[in-house]
Design a protein around this motif. Structure first.
Motif, PDB file in Angstrom:
ATOM      1  N   MET A   1       0.715  -1.034  -0.235  1.00 37.77           N
ATOM      2  CA  MET A   1       0.316  -0.228   0.004  1.00 37.77           C
ATOM      3  C   MET A   1       1.437   1.289  -0.450  1.00 37.77           C
ATOM      4  SD  MET A   1      -3.259  -0.672   0.160  1.00 37.77           S
ATOM      5  CE  MET A   1      -4.525  -2.046   0.554  1.00 37.77           C
ATOM      6  N   ARG A   2       0.525   2.293  -0.606  1.00 37.56           N
ATOM      7  CA  ARG A   2       0.968   3.501  -1.073  1.00 37.56           C
ATOM      8  C   ARG A   2       0.370   4.705   0.446  1.00 37.56           C
ATOM      9  NH1 ARG A   2      -0.458   2.315  -5.799  1.00 37.56           N
ATOM     10  NH2 ARG A   2      -2.807   2.953  -5.990  1.00 37.56           N
ATOM     11  N   ASN A   3       0.745   4.032   1.782  1.00 38.01           N
ATOM     12  CA  ASN A   3       0.146   4.705   2.099  1.00 38.01           C
ATOM     13  C   ASN A   3       0.334   5.341   4.176  1.00 38.01           C
ATOM     14  OD1 ASN A   3      -0.082   2.594   4.001  1.00 38.01           O
ATOM     15  ND2 ASN A   3      -2.115   2.141   4.033  1.00 38.01           N
ATOM     16  N   SER A   4       1.178   4.487   4.314  1.00 33.33           N
ATOM     17  CA  SER A   4       1.641   4.919   5.491  1.00 33.33           C
ATOM     18  C   SER A   4       3.548   5.791   5.796  1.00 33.33           C
ATOM     19  CB  SER A   4       1.995   4.034   6.302  1.00 33.33           C
ATOM     20  OG  SER A   4       2.269   2.943   5.770  1.00 33.33           O
ATOM     21  N   ARG A   5       3.481   6.285   7.196  1.00 33.88           N
ATOM     22  CA  ARG A   5       4.331   6.997   7.032  1.00 33.88           C
ATOM     23  C   ARG A   5       5.427   5.488   8.589  1.00 33.88           C
ATOM     24  NH1 ARG A   5       6.686  11.691   7.392  1.00 33.88           N
ATOM     25  NH2 ARG A   5       5.083  12.791   6.457  1.00 33.88           N
TER      26      ARG A   5
ATOM     27  N   LEU B   1     -18.546   3.303  -8.284  1.00 32.96           N
ATOM     28  CA  LEU B   1     -18.535   3.405  -6.449  1.00 32.96           C
ATOM     29  C   LEU B   1     -18.148   2.538  -5.750  1.00 32.96           C
ATOM     30  CD1 LEU B   1     -20.434   1.111  -4.500  1.00 32.96           C
ATOM     31  CD2 LEU B   1     -20.567   3.466  -3.947  1.00 32.96           C
ATOM     32  N   VAL B   2     -17.785   0.917  -6.513  1.00 30.94           N
ATOM     33  CA  VAL B   2     -16.789  -0.153  -6.166  1.00 30.94           C
ATOM     34  C   VAL B   2     -15.762   0.618  -6.203  1.00 30.94           C
ATOM     35  CG1 VAL B   2     -16.596  -1.943  -6.547  1.00 30.94           C
ATOM     36  CG2 VAL B   2     -18.025  -1.929  -7.451  1.00 30.94           C
ATOM     37  N   ALA B   3     -14.928   1.280  -6.872  1.00 32.41           N
ATOM     38  CA  ALA B   3     -14.081   1.978  -6.773  1.00 32.41           C
ATOM     39  C   ALA B   3     -13.727   3.553  -5.287  1.00 32.41           C
ATOM     40  CB  ALA B   3     -13.195   2.707  -7.903  1.00 32.41           C
ATOM     41  N   VAL B   4     -14.926   3.656  -5.417  1.00 35.09           N
ATOM     42  CA  VAL B   4     -14.972   4.373  -4.558  1.00 35.09           C
ATOM     43  C   VAL B   4     -15.258   4.719  -2.740  1.00 35.09           C
ATOM     44  CG1 VAL B   4     -15.839   6.978  -2.738  1.00 35.09           C
ATOM     45  CG2 VAL B   4     -16.134   6.344  -5.844  1.00 35.09           C
ATOM     46  N   LEU B   5     -15.586   3.348  -3.259  1.00 33.11           N
ATOM     47  CA  LEU B   5     -16.112   3.267  -1.453  1.00 33.11           C
ATOM     48  C   LEU B   5     -14.661   2.552  -1.077  1.00 33.11           C
ATOM     49  CD1 LEU B   5     -17.765   2.621   0.915  1.00 33.11           C
ATOM     50  CD2 LEU B   5     -19.066   0.382  -0.340  1.00 33.11           C
ATOM     51  N   SER B   6     -14.408   1.066  -1.754  1.00 33.61           N
ATOM     52  CA  SER B   6     -12.698   0.574  -1.226  1.00 33.61           C
ATOM     53  C   SER B   6     -11.655   1.668  -1.301  1.00 33.61           C
ATOM     54  CB  SER B   6     -12.302  -0.194  -2.741  1.00 33.61           C
ATOM     55  OG  SER B   6     -11.126  -0.615  -2.701  1.00 33.61           O
ATOM     56  N   VAL B   7     -11.303   2.869  -2.110  1.00 32.43           N
ATOM     57  CA  VAL B   7     -10.241   3.769  -2.081  1.00 32.43           C
ATOM     58  C   VAL B   7     -11.071   4.444  -0.210  1.00 32.43           C
ATOM     59  CG1 VAL B   7      -9.080   5.896  -2.819  1.00 32.43           C
ATOM     60  CG2 VAL B   7      -9.758   4.275  -4.010  1.00 32.43           C
ATOM     61  N   LEU B   8     -11.672   4.778  -0.155  1.00 34.91           N
ATOM     62  CA  LEU B   8     -12.022   4.908   0.551  1.00 34.91           C
ATOM     63  C   LEU B   8     -12.355   4.613   1.883  1.00 34.91           C
ATOM     64  CD1 LEU B   8     -15.223   8.113   0.260  1.00 34.91           C
ATOM     65  CD2 LEU B   8     -12.980   8.249   0.352  1.00 34.91           C
ATOM     66  N   ASP B   9     -12.013   3.311   2.069  1.00 35.39           N
ATOM     67  CA  ASP B   9     -12.750   2.106   3.315  1.00 35.39           C
ATOM     68  C   ASP B   9     -11.035   1.964   3.347  1.00 35.39           C
ATOM     69  OD1 ASP B   9     -15.349   2.006   3.584  1.00 35.39           O
ATOM     70  OD2 ASP B   9     -14.493  -0.317   2.316  1.00 35.39           O
TER      71      ASP B   9
ATOM     72  N   PRO C   1     -15.891  -5.537 -15.338  1.00 32.83           N
ATOM     73  CA  PRO C   1     -15.387  -5.521 -14.497  1.00 32.83           C
ATOM     74  C   PRO C   1     -14.093  -5.292 -15.458  1.00 32.83           C
ATOM     75  CG  PRO C   1     -16.091  -7.758 -14.445  1.00 32.83           C
ATOM     76  CD  PRO C   1     -16.938  -6.897 -15.740  1.00 32.83           C
ATOM     77  N   ALA C   2     -13.273  -4.404 -14.425  1.00 34.81           N
ATOM     78  CA  ALA C   2     -12.177  -3.939 -15.121  1.00 34.81           C
ATOM     79  C   ALA C   2     -10.916  -4.791 -14.046  1.00 34.81           C
ATOM     80  CB  ALA C   2     -11.671  -1.938 -14.595  1.00 34.81           C
ATOM     81  N   ALA C   3      -9.536  -4.366 -14.368  1.00 36.57           N
ATOM     82  CA  ALA C   3      -8.060  -5.120 -14.127  1.00 36.57           C
ATOM     83  C   ALA C   3      -8.144  -4.947 -12.335  1.00 36.57           C
ATOM     84  CB  ALA C   3      -7.083  -4.490 -14.800  1.00 36.57           C
ATOM     85  N   ARG C   4      -8.938  -6.229 -12.099  1.00 36.92           N
ATOM     86  CA  ARG C   4      -8.022  -6.013 -10.002  1.00 36.92           C
ATOM     87  C   ARG C   4      -6.782  -5.087  -9.831  1.00 36.92           C
ATOM     88  NH1 ARG C   4     -10.802  -8.192  -6.759  1.00 36.92           N
ATOM     89  NH2 ARG C   4     -12.367  -8.320  -8.379  1.00 36.92           N
ATOM     90  N   PRO C   5      -7.858  -3.743  -9.708  1.00 40.57           N
ATOM     91  CA  PRO C   5      -6.335  -2.580  -9.149  1.00 40.57           C
ATOM     92  C   PRO C   5      -5.500  -2.998  -7.840  1.00 40.57           C
ATOM     93  CG  PRO C   5      -8.273  -1.959  -8.426  1.00 40.57           C
ATOM     94  CD  PRO C   5      -9.048  -3.065  -9.401  1.00 40.57           C
ATOM     95  N   GLU C   6      -4.397  -3.039  -8.087  1.00 40.11           N
ATOM     96  CA  GLU C   6      -3.075  -3.876  -6.829  1.00 40.11           C
ATOM     97  C   GLU C   6      -3.368  -3.049  -5.126  1.00 40.11           C
ATOM     98  OE1 GLU C   6       1.210  -4.862  -5.928  1.00 40.11           O
ATOM     99  OE2 GLU C   6       0.776  -3.636  -7.945  1.00 40.11           O
ATOM    100  N   GLY C   7      -3.181  -4.052  -4.003  1.00 41.25           N
ATOM    101  CA  GLY C   7      -3.626  -3.344  -3.342  1.00 41.25           C
ATOM    102  C   GLY C   7      -5.163  -2.772  -2.271  1.00 41.25           C
ATOM    103  N   TYR C   8      -6.350  -3.153  -3.216  1.00 42.68           N
ATOM    104  CA  TYR C   8      -7.060  -3.017  -2.662  1.00 42.68           C
ATOM    105  C   TYR C   8      -8.670  -3.841  -3.075  1.00 42.68           C
ATOM    106  CZ  TYR C   8      -5.833   2.094  -2.485  1.00 42.68           C
ATOM    107  OH  TYR C   8      -4.997   3.435  -2.085  1.00 42.68           O
ATOM    108  N   ALA C   9      -9.442  -4.036  -1.690  1.00 46.48           N
ATOM    109  CA  ALA C   9     -10.367  -5.120  -1.866  1.00 46.48           C
ATOM    110  C   ALA C   9     -11.619  -4.519  -2.202  1.00 46.48           C
ATOM    111  CB  ALA C   9     -10.363  -5.846  -0.613  1.00 46.48           C
TER     112      ALA C   9
ATOM    113  N   VAL D   1      -8.246   4.342  -9.294  1.00 50.67           N
ATOM    114  CA  VAL D   1      -8.651   3.240  -9.352  1.00 50.67           C
ATOM    115  C   VAL D   1      -9.787   3.269  -9.599  1.00 50.67           C
ATOM    116  CG1 VAL D   1      -8.979   1.776  -6.999  1.00 50.67           C
ATOM    117  CG2 VAL D   1      -7.004   2.945  -6.601  1.00 50.67           C
ATOM    118  N   ARG D   2     -10.016   1.823 -10.151  1.00 52.18           N
ATOM    119  CA  ARG D   2     -11.281   0.976 -11.088  1.00 52.18           C
ATOM    120  C   ARG D   2     -11.500   0.021 -10.910  1.00 52.18           C
ATOM    121  NH1 ARG D   2     -12.315   2.690 -17.652  1.00 52.18           N
ATOM    122  NH2 ARG D   2     -12.956   5.046 -16.257  1.00 52.18           N
TER     123      ARG D   2
END
Length: 364
Positions: free
Chosen positions: A1-5, A236-244, A29-37, A20-21
């Motif tokens: 994940m590109r998310n932490s310090r 919606l799937v991408a928005v919810l996954s990224v915001l989760d 379905p789009a290609a599954r984005p890496e690092g997101y569920a 992310v899509r």
């Protein structure tokens, strides 16, 4: 994940080069984005139901404006995935700081639509209780709510509470100094806040390319040490996954997170705006074809019966909303002075008494 310090070392604060899509514009379905569920199917089904209700609320509010029941209404048509995805990423005890365009999100959060319209009817500053709903009043000045959100998030951190704050902001708001001050404060004090930018391409009539030279608004986080991500705001799937992910980051004690959702405002800025003066009709139609509801319908494989049932429930909701708006609110002009200062100043007292005398003269 590109998310932490971690250990004082920045691993990677940059967002992905592409949003992310999970779902293509045609619903495949789009290609599954890496690092997101992908969120569970039951959450996606509930999201669709709330999106249908939100769209119906939006069209009803627009109609009420044309009928003179509202002074103004800023539509969020086309931004349903952003509005509902954000609400579903939060717990009921998390705080939300909305802008004036986010009524749809507040309806999805369970607030009474008639109460919400108090601001747009001009009858009160906010018709709902912010403390009970954990929802700040809708903010009309651009970006000022981001500083309020960070202040509350810092208080949550100091108290050791397991809650987060989400601040909504539009693309135009990211050009305001308040937004940058909020990012800096949040990063320095490690506040558990998610900045959610709904990039709908226009700050009223100013297109995005005249607002910023950045490759994407999500890149504005890097200068403050805040991890960021881009998402397809009509998926919606991408928005919810990224915001989760962003909410989990903040709740886990890792500090703030910035998310930019790429979407589009289908309708005009408000009913007082003529969008045809600055937008090409073909552009609007291209984005209309990327309808977030149609995409999710196809992705979930919903039947006609499922869709009609959700639309029927939304119609019942709209009918209750209309009925509630038919009741004329009782307005006391002297309430203008009720919550300005704990101890009114002499000038305020004088103004109040002048208005009181004028009202008395009108009634005589």
């Amino acid at each position: 994940m590109r998310n932490s310090r971690q250990g004082g070392q920045v691993r990677d604060l940059l967002p992905g080069t592409e949003p992310v899509r999970f779902v293509n514009e045609d619903g495949s379905p789009a290609a599954r984005p890496e690092g997101y569920a992908e969120p569970p199917a039951d959450r996606l089904r509930e999201a669709y139901r709330r999106m249908v209700l939100g769209r119906r609320f939006d069209t009803q509010a627009t109609a009420l404006t044309r009928q003179g029941r509202l002074a103004v209404y800023p539509s969020a048509a086309g931004q349903e995935a952003c509005q509902i995805g954000a609400v579903l990423a939060l717990r009921d005890d998390d705080w939300l700081f909305p802008t004036y365009r986010d009524s749809m999100a507040l309806v999805a959060r369970g607030l009474d639509p008639v109460d919400l319209m108090a601001l747009l009817r001009g009858t009160w500053h906010a018709g709902y209780d912010p403390h009970r709903t954990h929802t700040a009043p809708q903010c009309t000045p651009l970006a000022t709510q981001t500083l309020h959100a960070v202040g509350l998030a810092d208080a949550i951190r100091r108290r050791g509470e397991d809650r987060v704050v989400m601040a909504f902001i539009g693309d135009g708001g990211t050009s305001e100094g308040d937004f940058h001050e909020a990012l800096n404060f949040a990063a320095v004090f490690h506040a558990p806040v998610v900045f959610f930018v709904q990039n709908n391409r226009f700050a009223i009539s100013v297109p995005l390319e005249k607002q910023t030279a950045a490759e994407a608004l999500a890149y504005k986080g890097i200068g403050y040490g805040i991890p960021s991500e881009q998402a397809d705001g009509n998926d919606l799937v991408a928005v919810l996954s990224v915001l989760d992910h962003a909410v989990a980051h903040a709740r886990g004690g890792h500090g703030p997170f910035l998310v930019e959702a790429h979407t589009y405002r289908i309708d005009a800025h408000t009913n007082a705006d003529d969008a045809t003066r600055y937008r090409d009709a073909a552009e609007v139609e291209r984005w209309r074809a990327a309808d977030p509801l149609a995409r999710l319908e196809k992705y979930l494989g919903l039947t006609g019966q499922d869709i009609e049932a959700d639309k029927a429930a939304a119609e019942e909701f709209a009918a209750r909303f209309r009925a509630g708006m038919n009741d004329e609110p009782e307005v006391d002009p002297l309430e203008l002075f009720a919550h300005v200062y704990a101890e009114p100043t002499r000038q305020l007292v004088a103004q109040r008494e002048t208005l009181r005398a004028e009202l008395a003269a009108q009634e005589a």
